[in-house]
Design a protein around this motif. Structure first.
Motif, PDB file in Angstrom:
ATOM      1  N   VAL A   1       0.880  -1.066   0.126  1.00  0.00           N
ATOM      2  CA  VAL A   1      -0.108  -0.087   0.012  1.00  0.00           C
ATOM      3  C   VAL A   1       0.916   1.320  -0.055  1.00  0.00           C
ATOM      4  O   VAL A   1       0.712   2.153  -0.634  1.00  0.00           O
ATOM      5  CB  VAL A   1      -1.088  -0.032   1.362  1.00  0.00           C
ATOM      6  CG1 VAL A   1      -1.677   1.378   1.337  1.00  0.00           C
ATOM      7  CG2 VAL A   1      -1.898  -1.117   0.930  1.00  0.00           C
TER       8      VAL A   1
ATOM      9  N   LEU B   1     -10.103   0.113  -0.585  1.00  0.00           N
ATOM     10  CA  LEU B   1      -8.664  -0.210  -0.506  1.00  0.00           C
ATOM     11  C   LEU B   1      -8.507  -0.839  -1.974  1.00  0.00           C
ATOM     12  O   LEU B   1      -7.317  -0.605  -2.639  1.00  0.00           O
ATOM     13  CB  LEU B   1      -8.330  -1.219   0.689  1.00  0.00           C
ATOM     14  CG  LEU B   1      -6.844  -1.199   0.818  1.00  0.00           C
ATOM     15  CD1 LEU B   1      -6.135  -0.098   1.188  1.00  0.00           C
ATOM     16  CD2 LEU B   1      -6.575  -2.481   1.750  1.00  0.00           C
TER      17      LEU B   1
ATOM     18  N   TYR C   1      -6.770   2.917   4.091  1.00  0.00           N
ATOM     19  CA  TYR C   1      -5.960   1.802   4.615  1.00  0.00           C
ATOM     20  C   TYR C   1      -5.719   1.972   6.146  1.00  0.00           C
ATOM     21  O   TYR C   1      -5.867   0.633   6.797  1.00  0.00           O
ATOM     22  CB  TYR C   1      -4.391   2.184   3.882  1.00  0.00           C
ATOM     23  CG  TYR C   1      -3.490   1.209   4.543  1.00  0.00           C
ATOM     24  CD1 TYR C   1      -3.655  -0.002   4.035  1.00  0.00           C
ATOM     25  CD2 TYR C   1      -2.444   1.656   5.334  1.00  0.00           C
ATOM     26  CE1 TYR C   1      -2.612  -1.244   4.780  1.00  0.00           C
ATOM     27  CE2 TYR C   1      -1.642   0.653   5.886  1.00  0.00           C
ATOM     28  CZ  TYR C   1      -1.905  -0.962   5.472  1.00  0.00           C
ATOM     29  OH  TYR C   1      -1.147  -1.725   6.107  1.00  0.00           O
TER      30      TYR C   1
END
Lengths: 263, 192
Positions: free
Chosen positions: A15, B50, B104
């Motif tokens: 991420v 996400l 996130y």
């Protein structure tokens, strides 16, 4: 739980990498803000350009300074060419206007971004040799600009002069059309035959070409003998004996030929 | 919220016999189901955010780094020039980036919270809402999966199969595959 935390850690790394990639792709927020200011600057330059063209159409001259665009228009009812002079959206300074003479002028602004650099970042295509969009896109010449002070150079289109059709983008001063020429080509089957003409400057030695803006109305007379050869006839005109009557009008081109043969 | 398992069974039971995941409805844990349901709904929503936002960023990265001459030349001839390629994508990219940054931490926090709860109270993993959300997610990822392959085959038939379309497929498939496999194993664990 350890397995889950490990998975979470791997996901976190991915991420964070994606977020970094995202920031790289969208560019900095400051640049994006600069891009929006530059769009306003381009709009303002467009407005000033229209004001100058309107001014030229009414006054048949370029304004000396941009302030003259605030004068009342003679063709628009009770309205100035521009209600308000646009100013730089960020610095609130005036845009620089310069009359370059013969219908050309410049409008300058301080840009915060470079079109080429942004197109390059957005498309990944190197724009430095020649911007790809500049080749084809309509209006792109008025949109591309480097970072910093840049002047767009424009010309008054002919329709602002009231002489051309609307939308006809012929630059001033308009090129005077050449009057049509009447052309008479005098030839003979043997070269070097001296001809005489009744109209001034219509004589000569074959082969020769007469090009006149006035009408050609002449009688060309061929000698009865030339270079030991005998005149036999004319072609391409009404002839009586060795005389050829030629009339050329309306920008036409005619060829007349005299024939000689061995006696 | 009451985190202490209640040993004395009162009221009716949900579950299978002596299953440790058996949930017994008592006065003290009457809200557990609502709480677990809420956590899972919010967790799955953040998972979807996400997944879609990171997929959007990766898709855009593929577009940016792998050039398609057909797209570039078409754009160059259009009114907006090369800006036409990216004007919409730029907005979408910014939304994706913002949504990734927001979703996130929420995702991570909820993930840890749910796992801790399931460790303390195994019965928390046995609610119908959790199973329902897992099966919905499996179905949706499966659809994405299929769609990615169909799209690549279509591109092949359409004559537009390029490195770029293959990489787009790889992005879609890998993200949906990870989620699909993770929840497939979760179901397997549940059945043990």
């Amino acid at each position: 739980m350890i397995k889950n935390l490990l998975a979470l850690f791997v996901l976190s790394v991915l991420v964070f990498a994606t977020v970094g990639l995202g920031f790289y792709l969208v560019g900095s927020p400051l640049e994006t803000r600069g891009l929006k200011f530059d769009a306003l600057r381009l709009q303002d330059i467009g407005k000033i350009k229209i004001g100058i063209e309107d001014y030229y159409r009414d006054n048949k001259k370029m304004p000396v300074s941009a302030d003259q665009l605030l004068e009342k228009s003679t063709s628009l009812v009770d309205k100035p060419y521009l209600e308000k002079l646009p100013r730089d959206p960020k610095m609130s300074t005036a845009y620089e206007y310069k009359d370059l003479g013969s219908g050309k002028y410049q409008i300058c602004a301080d840009f915060e971004t470079s079109t080429e650099a942004i197109e390059e970042r957005k498309t990944g295509v190197d724009q430095s040799p020649s911007p790809l969009s500049n080749l084809y896109a309509y209006g792109s010449e008025t949109r591309l600009h480097p970072k910093g002070n840049y002047c767009y150079e424009y010309s008054i289109p002919q329709y602002s002069d009231g002489t051309g059709a609307a939308g006809q983008l012929i630059l001033l001063p308009p090129v005077a059309a050449e009057p049509p020429k009447n052309t008479l080509i005098v030839t003979s089957n043997i070269s070097g035959v001296p001809m005489t003409g009744t109209q001034a400057d219509t004589g000569g030695t074959t082969n020769y070409t007469l090009a006149m803006t006035s009408e050609i109305i002449t009688t060309i007379t061929a000698p009865s003998t030339s270079n030991g050869q005998k005149f036999t006839g004319w072609s391409g005109c009404n002839a009586v004996g060795n005389q050829c009557f030629a009339v050329v009008t309306g920008g036409a081109t005619y060829t007349v030929t005299a024939y000689y043969a061995a006696p | 919220m009451d985190d202490n398992p209640v040993q004395t069974a009162r009221g009716f039971t949900v579950g299978h016999g002596d299953d440790p995941k058996r949930f017994e409805l008592t006065k003290n844990n009457a809200n557990l189901g609502m709480w677990v349901g809420f956590l899972h709904v919010v967790f799955f929503i953040s998972l979807y955010f996400l997944a879609t936002s990171s997929a959007s960023i990766l898709h855009e990265a593929v577009n940016r780094f792998v050039k398609d001459p057909l797209e570039l030349e078409t754009a160059a001839r259009s009114y907006l020039g090369l800006f036409s390629i990216s004007s919409f994508k730029e907005y979408w990219l910014r939304y994706s980036l913002a949504s990734l940054i927001v979703s996130y931490p929420i995702f991570t926090f909820l993930f840890i919270l749910i796992k801790r709860l399931e460790m303390k109270r195994p019965e928390a993993g046995n609610f119908r809402i959790r199973h329902l959300l897992i099966y919905i997610t499996l179905t949706v990822t499966f659809i994405f999966f299929n769609y990615a392959f169909i799209k690549v085959l279509y591109a092949y038939l359409d004559g537009s199969l390029t490195m770029r379309s293959i990489l787009h497929m790889v992005v879609t498939v890998s993200i949906s595959f990870v989620i699909f496999v993770y929840y497939l194993f979760a179901i397997k664990e549940d059945r043990k």
